[in-house]
Scaffold this motif. Structure first.
Motif, PDB file in Angstrom:
ATOM      1  N   TRP A 163      40.072  45.420  36.759  1.00 36.60           N
ATOM      2  CA  TRP A 163      40.078  45.295  38.212  1.00 36.60           C
ATOM      3  C   TRP A 163      38.667  45.459  38.783  1.00 36.60           C
ATOM      4  O   TRP A 163      38.283  44.735  39.710  1.00 36.60           O
ATOM      5  CB  TRP A 163      41.024  46.329  38.834  1.00 36.60           C
ATOM      6  CG  TRP A 163      42.458  46.077  38.518  1.00 36.60           C
ATOM      7  CD1 TRP A 163      43.300  46.877  37.807  1.00 36.60           C
ATOM      8  CD2 TRP A 163      43.223  44.934  38.908  1.00 36.60           C
ATOM      9  NE1 TRP A 163      44.546  46.299  37.715  1.00 36.60           N
ATOM     10  CE2 TRP A 163      44.530  45.108  38.391  1.00 36.60           C
ATOM     11  CE3 TRP A 163      42.939  43.784  39.635  1.00 36.60           C
ATOM     12  CZ2 TRP A 163      45.534  44.174  38.587  1.00 36.60           C
ATOM     13  CZ3 TRP A 163      43.939  42.845  39.833  1.00 36.60           C
ATOM     14  CH2 TRP A 163      45.227  43.050  39.311  1.00 36.60           C
ATOM     15  N   LEU A 164      37.899  46.410  38.242  1.00 32.91           N
ATOM     16  CA  LEU A 164      36.521  46.586  38.714  1.00 32.91           C
ATOM     17  C   LEU A 164      35.699  45.333  38.422  1.00 32.91           C
ATOM     18  O   LEU A 164      34.943  44.866  39.284  1.00 32.91           O
ATOM     19  CB  LEU A 164      35.890  47.808  38.044  1.00 32.91           C
ATOM     20  CG  LEU A 164      34.444  48.113  38.447  1.00 32.91           C
ATOM     21  CD1 LEU A 164      34.345  48.398  39.936  1.00 32.91           C
ATOM     22  CD2 LEU A 164      33.896  49.289  37.647  1.00 32.91           C
ATOM     23  N   ALA A 165      35.853  44.760  37.225  1.00 33.56           N
ATOM     24  CA  ALA A 165      35.110  43.552  36.876  1.00 33.56           C
ATOM     25  C   ALA A 165      35.512  42.378  37.778  1.00 33.56           C
ATOM     26  O   ALA A 165      34.653  41.581  38.193  1.00 33.56           O
ATOM     27  CB  ALA A 165      35.355  43.193  35.410  1.00 33.56           C
ATOM     28  N   ALA A 166      36.803  42.280  38.106  1.00 35.31           N
ATOM     29  CA  ALA A 166      37.266  41.198  38.974  1.00 35.31           C
ATOM     30  C   ALA A 166      36.666  41.331  40.373  1.00 35.31           C
ATOM     31  O   ALA A 166      36.257  40.328  40.982  1.00 35.31           O
ATOM     32  CB  ALA A 166      38.792  41.211  39.045  1.00 35.31           C
ATOM     33  N   LYS A 167      36.570  42.554  40.874  1.00 38.52           N
ATOM     34  CA  LYS A 167      35.988  42.765  42.204  1.00 38.52           C
ATOM     35  C   LYS A 167      34.488  42.485  42.199  1.00 38.52           C
ATOM     36  O   LYS A 167      33.937  41.930  43.165  1.00 38.52           O
ATOM     37  CB  LYS A 167      36.270  44.194  42.670  1.00 38.52           C
ATOM     38  CG  LYS A 167      37.749  44.458  42.910  1.00 38.52           C
ATOM     39  CD  LYS A 167      38.034  45.930  43.066  1.00 38.52           C
ATOM     40  CE  LYS A 167      39.543  46.179  43.121  1.00 38.52           C
ATOM     41  NZ  LYS A 167      39.886  47.623  43.186  1.00 38.52           N
ATOM     42  N   ILE A 168      33.815  42.860  41.110  1.00 36.57           N
ATOM     43  CA  ILE A 168      32.383  42.558  40.997  1.00 36.57           C
ATOM     44  C   ILE A 168      32.161  41.048  40.996  1.00 36.57           C
ATOM     45  O   ILE A 168      31.265  40.532  41.675  1.00 36.57           O
ATOM     46  CB  ILE A 168      31.803  43.206  39.722  1.00 36.57           C
ATOM     47  CG1 ILE A 168      31.787  44.726  39.867  1.00 36.57           C
ATOM     48  CG2 ILE A 168      30.398  42.691  39.438  1.00 36.57           C
ATOM     49  CD1 ILE A 168      31.386  45.458  38.597  1.00 36.57           C
ATOM     50  N   LEU A 169      32.995  40.320  40.245  1.00 41.93           N
ATOM     51  CA  LEU A 169      32.885  38.860  40.212  1.00 41.93           C
ATOM     52  C   LEU A 169      33.139  38.249  41.590  1.00 41.93           C
ATOM     53  O   LEU A 169      32.487  37.271  41.976  1.00 41.93           O
ATOM     54  CB  LEU A 169      33.864  38.278  39.194  1.00 41.93           C
ATOM     55  CG  LEU A 169      33.427  38.296  37.736  1.00 41.93           C
ATOM     56  CD1 LEU A 169      34.551  37.810  36.839  1.00 41.93           C
ATOM     57  CD2 LEU A 169      32.180  37.445  37.535  1.00 41.93           C
ATOM     58  N   LEU A 170      34.071  38.813  42.327  1.00 46.43           N
ATOM     59  CA  LEU A 170      34.374  38.309  43.666  1.00 46.43           C
ATOM     60  C   LEU A 170      33.159  38.461  44.590  1.00 46.43           C
ATOM     61  O   LEU A 170      32.813  37.534  45.337  1.00 46.43           O
ATOM     62  CB  LEU A 170      35.576  39.062  44.242  1.00 46.43           C
ATOM     63  CG  LEU A 170      36.024  38.661  45.650  1.00 46.43           C
ATOM     64  CD1 LEU A 170      36.521  37.215  45.648  1.00 46.43           C
ATOM     65  CD2 LEU A 170      37.117  39.602  46.153  1.00 46.43           C
ATOM     66  N   ILE A 171      32.501  39.604  44.537  1.00 49.43           N
ATOM     67  CA  ILE A 171      31.329  39.830  45.390  1.00 49.43           C
ATOM     68  C   ILE A 171      30.157  38.967  44.929  1.00 49.43           C
ATOM     69  O   ILE A 171      29.405  38.428  45.751  1.00 49.43           O
ATOM     70  CB  ILE A 171      30.959  41.326  45.390  1.00 49.43           C
ATOM     71  CG1 ILE A 171      32.114  42.148  45.957  1.00 49.43           C
ATOM     72  CG2 ILE A 171      29.697  41.577  46.213  1.00 49.43           C
ATOM     73  CD1 ILE A 171      31.993  43.631  45.735  1.00 49.43           C
ATOM     74  N   LEU A 172      30.001  38.804  43.604  1.00 48.10           N
ATOM     75  CA  LEU A 172      28.957  37.923  43.098  1.00 48.10           C
ATOM     76  C   LEU A 172      29.201  36.474  43.533  1.00 48.10           C
ATOM     77  O   LEU A 172      28.251  35.755  43.875  1.00 48.10           O
ATOM     78  CB  LEU A 172      28.898  38.005  41.571  1.00 48.10           C
ATOM     79  CG  LEU A 172      28.334  39.304  40.987  1.00 48.10           C
ATOM     80  CD1 LEU A 172      28.507  39.326  39.476  1.00 48.10           C
ATOM     81  CD2 LEU A 172      26.869  39.481  41.347  1.00 48.10           C
ATOM     82  N   PHE A 173      30.469  36.061  43.530  1.00 46.33           N
ATOM     83  CA  PHE A 173      30.794  34.720  44.012  1.00 46.33           C
ATOM     84  C   PHE A 173      30.388  34.567  45.473  1.00 46.33           C
ATOM     85  O   PHE A 173      29.851  33.527  45.883  1.00 46.33           O
ATOM     86  CB  PHE A 173      32.290  34.441  43.849  1.00 46.33           C
ATOM     87  CG  PHE A 173      32.720  33.124  44.417  1.00 46.33           C
ATOM     88  CD1 PHE A 173      32.517  31.947  43.719  1.00 46.33           C
ATOM     89  CD2 PHE A 173      33.329  33.053  45.663  1.00 46.33           C
ATOM     90  CE1 PHE A 173      32.905  30.723  44.241  1.00 46.33           C
ATOM     91  CE2 PHE A 173      33.715  31.843  46.200  1.00 46.33           C
ATOM     92  CZ  PHE A 173      33.506  30.670  45.487  1.00 46.33           C
ATOM     93  N   PHE A 174      30.616  35.615  46.272  1.00 50.79           N
ATOM     94  CA  PHE A 174      30.205  35.576  47.679  1.00 50.79           C
ATOM     95  C   PHE A 174      28.690  35.406  47.796  1.00 50.79           C
ATOM     96  O   PHE A 174      28.197  34.594  48.598  1.00 50.79           O
ATOM     97  CB  PHE A 174      30.647  36.865  48.375  1.00 50.79           C
ATOM     98  CG  PHE A 174      29.947  37.118  49.689  1.00 50.79           C
ATOM     99  CD1 PHE A 174      30.312  36.424  50.825  1.00 50.79           C
ATOM    100  CD2 PHE A 174      28.910  38.049  49.776  1.00 50.79           C
ATOM    101  CE1 PHE A 174      29.657  36.645  52.033  1.00 50.79           C
ATOM    102  CE2 PHE A 174      28.262  38.277  50.968  1.00 50.79           C
ATOM    103  CZ  PHE A 174      28.633  37.576  52.106  1.00 50.79           C
ATOM    104  N   MET A 175      27.919  36.137  46.977  1.00 55.55           N
ATOM    105  CA  MET A 175      26.460  36.053  47.042  1.00 55.55           C
ATOM    106  C   MET A 175      25.970  34.663  46.649  1.00 55.55           C
ATOM    107  O   MET A 175      25.030  34.126  47.246  1.00 55.55           O
ATOM    108  CB  MET A 175      25.847  37.132  46.137  1.00 55.55           C
ATOM    109  CG  MET A 175      26.198  38.549  46.551  1.00 55.55           C
ATOM    110  SD  MET A 175      25.630  39.815  45.387  1.00 55.55           S
ATOM    111  CE  MET A 175      23.928  39.991  45.882  1.00 55.55           C
TER     112      MET A 175
END
Length: 351
Positions: free
Chosen positions: A294-306
């Protein structure tokens, strides 16, 4: 020398030896995946930008171009290391290290989730310190010294202008970041990152603190020198900014530092606002998934935003960047902190 000998002798005892071994294993368990993740982030970014621009990203080196980051690393390591004749050699060499190392050190306090019961059920974190938030803010702010040193030590005007821009930019947005983080600390009642995650059981902080969450997302773009705030390395007027005179792995370490900082700040955002390792809903199929996922999925989501912002928005002018930081985000973040403190106090009185 006697003190050093006594210290090494103490470490050689079985109990201290095992402690040192486990500590090193824990550091490697964090550092190696982060470095591999940084390499794959370059592939991820190029693929997302290709999708946004209706073109192909890397596709020839390995299946789906997955080996392209490693080819880039080999290329950087085999290029000639160039040292400008009139540069301050010591500071010139030290600057990339000062950008790369702090971005990696911040991961020492980021909790990855609860460990399996077979390992005692303790949280998976290298150092679960009470001042984890303060540690991350302090360590992440050290990167600006490396950029300033790179610009000054190069003894060239374009790198120096890029370094000065970066210093002013990072200082400006760190003020707002600090005020927003203080509001999260008030909501959680702790500066320990593990306790901040545990305080979000049932309600992630991005819901009650949505304006602060949006300001934080924008501020980490400026903190990481990412588009549309990548003015320190604006190629139109500064060639490449503070790293213009660097080649080979000197340039590569700036590259490493920037992308690791992106992952670090994304993890910090996930811990502060998105519940860290917690699943979206505490129901049977979801809470059985390991928290690291779940932490990795949230990190990927924020990286996608950037990356999405990079592929969508034009670059700001420098005066617009400063105006947004000092005249918009600073008063808004200060006002949000006062509002949060008042709400927490009233809620405490009612409870």
């Amino acid at each position: 020398m006697e003190l050093l000998h006594a210290y090494l002798t103490a470490l050689a005892t079985p109990e201290h030896g095992w402690w040192l071994l486990f500590t090193l294993a824990g550091i490697l368990a964090i550092a190696v995946p982060v470095l591999i993740g940084m390499a794959m982030l370059t592939w991820f970014e190029r693929k997302i930008l290709g999708w946004l621009h209706l073109r192909h990203g890397p596709m020839y080196v390995g299946p789906f171009g997955l080996l392209q980051p490693f080819a880039d690393a080999i290329k950087l390591m085999t290029k000639e290391l160039f040292l400008p004749a009139r540069a301050n050699t010591l500071m010139f060499v030290l600057a990339p290290i000062m950008v790369f190392v702090p971005a990696l050190l911040a991961w020492a306090v980021i909790p990855l989730g609860p460990a399996p019961a077979a390992l005692g059920g303790a949280n998976m974190v290298v150092a679960d310190i009470n001042l984890g938030v303060l540690y991350i803010l302090a360590v992440s702010s050290l990167g600006v010294y490396g950029i300033l040193l790179a610009g000054w030590a190069s003894n060239s005007k374009y790198p120096f202008l890029g370094a000065v821009r970066s210093g002013a930019q990072m200082v400006s947005y760190e003020v707002s970041l600090g005020l927003i983080v203080l509001s999260v600390i008030l909501l959680a009642g702790s500066m320990n990152l593990t306790k901040i995650v545990e305080a979000q059981q049932g309600l992630w902080f991005f819901i009650p603190a949505f304006p602060a969450f949006i300001m934080f997302l924008v501020s980490i773009l400026a903190e990481c020198n990412r588009h549309p705030f990548d003015l320190p390395e604006a190629e139109a007027e500064l060639v490449a900014g503070y790293n213009t005179e660097y080649s080979s792995m000197g340039f590569g370490m700036f590259f490493l530092g920037e992308y690791i900082a992106m992952i670090t700040m994304s993890a910090f955002t996930a811990v502060l606002f998105l519940g860290g390792w917690l699943p979206p809903f505490d129901i049977a199929p979801l809470n059985m998934v390991p928290g690291v996922f779940w932490l990795a999925a949230k990190i990927l989501l924020i990286l996608f935003f950037m990356i999405w912002v990079r592929g969508t928005l034009p670059r700001y002018r420098y005066d617009q960047l400063m105006r947004l930081g000092w005249k918009v985000f600073l008063p808004l973040s200060l006002g949000w902190l006062i509002l949060t403190a008042t709400a927490v106090k009233l809620w405490g009185n009612l409870a």
